[in-house]
Design a protein around this motif. Structure first.
Motif, mmCIF file in Angstrom:
data_model
loop_
_atom_site.group_PDB
_atom_site.id
_atom_site.type_symbol
_atom_site.label_atom_id
_atom_site.label_comp_id
_atom_site.label_asym_id
_atom_site.label_seq_id
_atom_site.Cartn_x
_atom_site.Cartn_y
_atom_site.Cartn_z
ATOM 1 N N PHE A 143 49.972 65.101 43.430
ATOM 2 C CA PHE A 143 49.936 63.737 44.204
ATOM 3 C C PHE A 143 49.695 63.786 45.604
ATOM 4 C CE2 PHE A 143 54.806 63.813 42.059
ATOM 5 C CZ PHE A 143 54.254 63.363 41.062
ATOM 6 N N THR A 144 48.689 64.902 45.721
ATOM 7 C CA THR A 144 48.075 65.285 47.054
ATOM 8 C C THR A 144 46.792 65.175 46.668
ATOM 9 O OG1 THR A 144 48.646 67.514 46.880
ATOM 10 C CG2 THR A 144 50.236 66.060 48.066
ATOM 11 N N ASP A 145 45.981 65.162 47.794
ATOM 12 C CA ASP A 145 44.509 65.221 47.600
ATOM 13 C C ASP A 145 44.206 66.944 48.206
ATOM 14 O OD1 ASP A 145 44.464 65.969 50.364
ATOM 15 O OD2 ASP A 145 43.326 63.786 50.881
ATOM 16 N N GLU A 146 42.861 67.094 48.169
ATOM 17 C CA GLU A 146 42.495 68.570 48.325
ATOM 18 C C GLU A 146 42.631 69.347 49.524
ATOM 19 O OE1 GLU A 146 38.949 65.815 49.048
ATOM 20 O OE2 GLU A 146 40.574 66.227 47.603
ATOM 21 N N ASP A 147 43.105 68.127 50.712
ATOM 22 C CA ASP A 147 43.705 68.773 51.933
ATOM 23 C C ASP A 147 45.224 68.792 51.903
ATOM 24 O OD1 ASP A 147 40.825 68.907 53.018
ATOM 25 O OD2 ASP A 147 40.890 66.699 52.889
ATOM 26 N N GLY A 148 45.860 68.422 50.911
ATOM 27 C CA GLY A 148 47.241 68.572 50.991
ATOM 28 C C GLY A 148 47.786 66.959 51.454
#
Length: 226
Positions: free
Chosen positions: A114-119
């Motif tokens: 549910f998150t991208d590579e940056d959290g």
């Protein structure tokens, strides 16, 4: 319609679970290619969780985790003004969207799916409901008063439409348009009621699919069998 309107219209957890299974089974019959389906349901997402999901192939999606803790739902409308990737949000989840998420669902705030590579949580609307709750809950969100999507600023009204309107007519109308083929209303009623599939119902929905072809989908969805 905003997430607040959707929260008032959604059913209880068990009805939502059953309806999501029905939507996934209908899509499995109408669309043998999993990658092209709109609705899915994984009854074995983990040892203790199930996952109802939707992907429209254009970047919009929702996921609903169902467990003993209740239900945690996130919506992502990629063109929404609330999108973390839009100019207004500046790379962050929109303020308030995740406010108030209880400890029971805290793990989903950092869930990699549910998150991208940056959290950053890739979410424009969030709802949750614990087993003892009598209603769905959301964060406190102030919507920007600009743009063409002010009537559905977070995308929840559009993307959760078939969870709000759970009628067979609503699904048949949507599927006829999406899959570009007539969809039999009585067969839709049969599946949404979670009655065991029959060769006749399957053939009515899609004459190119046989009941035996659906064994893996039935198991994954946890759809009832005779």
């Amino acid at each position: 319609m905003t997430v607040y309107d959707v929260a008032r219209a959604l059913p209880g957890i068990e009805e939502l679970r059953d309806h999501s299974r029905g939507l996934a089974m209908l899509d499995a019959v109408l669309c043998p290619e999993w990658e092209s389906r709109y609705y899915s349901f994984d009854a074995h997402w983990s040892e203790r969780e199930q996952l109802a999901s939707m992907k429209d192939g254009q970047g919009d999606e929702y996921t609903i985790v169902l467990s003993q803790a209740g239900a945690f739902a996130r919506v992502f409308a990629h063109e929404s003004m609330l999108s973390p990737f839009g100019e207004l949000a500046d790379g962050q989840t929109w303020p308030g969207v995740l406010d108030g998420v209880p400890e029971a669902f805290a793990e989903y705030l950092t869930e990699p799916a549910f998150t991208d590579e940056d959290g950053v949580h890739v979410t424009t609307a969030c709802l949750w409901r614990e087993p003892a709750d009598t209603a769905w809950h959301t964060g406190t969100v102030e919507y920007p008063d600009a743009g063409d999507d002010r009537e559905d600023p977070d995308g929840s009204g559009r993307l959760l439409h078939l969870l709000v309107d759970r009628s067979a007519e609503a699904y048949a109308e949507w599927a006829s348009d999406y899959y570009e083929t007539p969809v039999d209303l009585e067969a839709v009623r049969h599946v949404l009621a979670l009655r065991p599939l029959t060769p006749e119902v399957v053939a009515t929905l899609n004459p190119e699919v046989e009941l035996a072809d659906l064994a893996e989908d039935i198991a994954e969805i946890g759809y009832p069998t005779a």
